[in-house]
Enzyme design. Structure first.
Site, PDB file in Angstrom:
ATOM      1  N   ASP A  76      11.340  15.726 -62.525  1.00 56.98           N
ATOM      2  CA  ASP A  76       9.954  15.697 -63.063  1.00 56.98           C
ATOM      3  C   ASP A  76       9.708  17.049 -64.025  1.00 56.98           C
ATOM      4  O   ASP A  76      10.624  17.792 -63.943  1.00 56.98           O
ATOM      5  CB  ASP A  76       9.071  15.754 -61.843  1.00 56.98           C
ATOM      6  N   LEU A  77       8.766  16.795 -64.568  1.00 57.31           N
ATOM      7  CA  LEU A  77       8.392  18.058 -65.681  1.00 57.31           C
ATOM      8  C   LEU A  77       7.137  19.081 -64.931  1.00 57.31           C
ATOM      9  O   LEU A  77       7.391  20.196 -64.911  1.00 57.31           O
ATOM     10  CB  LEU A  77       8.152  17.548 -67.120  1.00 57.31           C
ATOM     11  N   ASP A  78       6.038  18.317 -65.044  1.00 57.76           N
ATOM     12  CA  ASP A  78       4.851  19.307 -64.854  1.00 57.76           C
ATOM     13  C   ASP A  78       5.030  19.893 -63.212  1.00 57.76           C
ATOM     14  O   ASP A  78       5.151  19.025 -62.434  1.00 57.76           O
ATOM     15  CB  ASP A  78       3.534  18.515 -64.765  1.00 57.76           C
ATOM     16  N   ASP A 113       8.007  18.054 -57.670  1.00 59.82           N
ATOM     17  CA  ASP A 113       7.248  18.910 -56.887  1.00 59.82           C
ATOM     18  C   ASP A 113       5.898  17.843 -55.950  1.00 59.82           C
ATOM     19  O   ASP A 113       5.513  18.260 -55.010  1.00 59.82           O
ATOM     20  CB  ASP A 113       6.266  19.866 -57.541  1.00 59.82           C
TER      21      ASP A 113
END
Length: 236
Positions: free
Chosen positions: A16-18, A186
């Site tokens: 995941d990024l954000d 996250d």
């Protein structure tokens, strides 16, 4: 680091990024305010637009097309265009595109921490490293353009996590099974549930001190819980 299950062998790592590779919270708050200010400057009639009205426009277009919730880019564009159409401004589609491009620029106005890039680079020496995100950040602008062998964003026919679409696409692209993917993220619903429910393994990146047992989004046990991305290097 907490291990809830022994990891099985895997062949690729997805991220995941954000809020996983960088703290997106202050970034998105600032970008939303800047975009709102920009929008109010586009026409005198927009100067009276309130944040509640902007929220209402987003909910109105979502009520018409529920699929927009899985494509944050299309959702924002639809809400912007709805505002410009209602005010009978000239070329609402082009105005919406310009307003979105401004948002995307300020939303991507940061640099990924060097520590995150270092972890990605080290992992990429051993495994294919890919990105699976529901967001729309500009990877080139934030310094992630060359960090992944594959980048998948929700939209254009790919439903957002926790749906299987991007996990299945990644597995097919890499010529592996979904079970061969280790996903790092996250969010306990989109990332952990999304990975586990679709057959992948999941690492919950928890740098905010959340408690798994009491968290409102806790629906499925991750395989591992980590508080620092550098802990991933123990898997090498």
């Amino acid at each position: 680091m907490k291990c809830y299950r022994r990891l099985k062998p895997f062949k690729a790592i997805s991220f995941d990024l954000d809020d996983t590779l960088y703290d997106n919270r202050p970034i998105i708050i600032k970008a939303e305010q800047q975009s709102f200010d920009y929008l109010r400057q586009q026409d005198p009639r927009l100067a009276r637009l309130t944040k509640q009205q902007w929220f209402d426009y987003k909910q109105q277009v979502l009520a018409v097309d529920g699929s927009l919730i899985g494509d944050v880019t299309a959702w924002r564009l639809a809400a912007l265009q709805a505002i410009f159409v209602e005010l009978q401004l000239s070329d609402p589609q082009q105005m919406a595109q310009q307003a979105f491009e401004y948002f995307l620029h300020v939303r991507s106005d940061f640099t990924v921490p060097a520590a995150s890039l270092d972890v990605l680079n080290q992992l990429a020496q051993v495994y294919p490293v890919i990105a699976i995100t529901n967001g729309n950040v500009n990877l080139a602008q934030i310094g992630l353009e060359h960090a992944f062998s594959l980048v998948l964003k929700a939209g254009d026919g790919l439903r957002a996590k926790p749906h299987v679409d991007m996990f299945a696409y990644a597995a097919n692209h890499l010529n592996i099974e979904i079970a061969d993917i280790l996903h790092v993220g996250d969010h306990l619903t989109t990332d952990v549930l999304g990975a586990k429910a679709n057959g992948a393994q999941a690492i919950w990146f928890n740098d905010q001190g959340h408690q798994l047992r009491t968290h409102q989004d806790s629906r499925m046990l991750p395989d591992i819980e980590m508080t620092h991305l550098s802990q991933l290097l123990h898997l090498l």
